[in-house]
Design a protein around this motif. Sequence first.
Motif, PDB file in Angstrom:
ATOM      1  N   GLN A  26       0.891  -1.802  -0.029  1.00  9.91           N
ATOM      2  CA  GLN A  26       0.468   0.189   0.106  1.00  9.91           C
ATOM      3  C   GLN A  26       0.955   1.373  -0.010  1.00  9.91           C
ATOM      4  N   THR A  61       2.229   1.753  -3.660  1.00 14.33           N
ATOM      5  CA  THR A  61       1.119   2.486  -4.742  1.00 14.33           C
ATOM      6  C   THR A  61       0.904   3.847  -4.118  1.00 14.33           C
ATOM      7  N   ASN A  70       3.442   5.819  -5.942  1.00 11.55           N
ATOM      8  CA  ASN A  70       3.285   5.656  -7.505  1.00 11.55           C
ATOM      9  C   ASN A  70       4.991   4.733  -7.343  1.00 11.55           C
ATOM     10  N   VAL A 109       6.108   0.249  -8.245  1.00 10.68           N
ATOM     11  CA  VAL A 109       5.402  -0.900  -8.505  1.00 10.68           C
ATOM     12  C   VAL A 109       7.276  -1.989  -8.280  1.00 10.68           C
TER      13      VAL A 109
END
Length: 347
Positions: free
Chosen positions: A16, A19, A22, A24
Amino acid sequence: MSQLGTLEDLPLDYRQGLTARNLVPLWPALRAALPYGIPARKTKPILWRYEEIRPQLLEAGRLTPIEKAERRVLVLANPGLGLDNMQATPSIYIGMQLILPGEIAPNHRHSPSAVRFVVEGEGGFTIVEGEKCPMEPGDLILTPSGLWHEHGHSGSGPVIWMDALDLPLVYGLEASYCTEGAPQTVRNEADGSQTRYRRSGLVPYAAVTRPRANYPLVRFPWREVKSALADLATVTPRGEAVRLAYVNPETGMECMPILGFSAVHLRPGESLRLPRHSASSVINVVDGSGTARIDGVELAFDQFDTMAVPTHAEVEIANASSTRPAHLFVVDDAPMQRKLGFYEIFG
């Protein structure tokens, strides 16, 4: 070979947090992005039947006047890539375009490069930078990136051609756009295919003393291509492909920067295995009928049908006639791959 970690291996609060910023993690998706062996492919080997396209295209001509269409086209969309994406392969857009007698498809230019390969009809023409090119069945006409072009029809009956563009690539780069223009003034001379570039190995003398033109020849008449293929077939051993590439007559290099074009002559009864390579391609049947096996998928083709070939695919093609040759027109993205440095032929 080590087993890569998954997203589920990571604590939920860590995921979380990524995310929210932004971010990955690569490793859970690494094999999807860089699979071993051959690329992951969504493109399906598929055939679009001209006998099914043509009535729909003529109906479009009845339903939609050219003023409301600008370009009256049905796009050949590969279901593996999603119909809304308008892709025959990841880098190749294919459409079938109709123009009716007296119509004008207005002058414009755009960042994607395009070609027109004429399927049927007489009396159509394309004007490219003031050069008026007749559109006869089988002719290839270039409308490269940034060059003004418009279409018209001064004959009778429908004229239909296949559009091939590098639109998916240019669109994916967020670089696709178009500019409208006033109708062009046509030069009072025949196009360069009839005047300046009539014989291979011969170019205007000025061409060897001035900087080479990017697009000196924009029309390749099919009657000359077909004749050259027939001559080549007489000296090509059985089992070897009778195939000609469309090139810039001044440089000998590909005639367009992203997409490549070639013509194949299948002798009567001939079965041919095309070299497996890293490029994707689209095959249009100029004449004849037969079968194609693409990555194990068997497709029975007839005149004017179109087929999509994924990257790295195994391709075998057979001419069904024992008495007549068949001819194919091939679009591929090999020029782009060569420029990017990863084009391969696997034999």
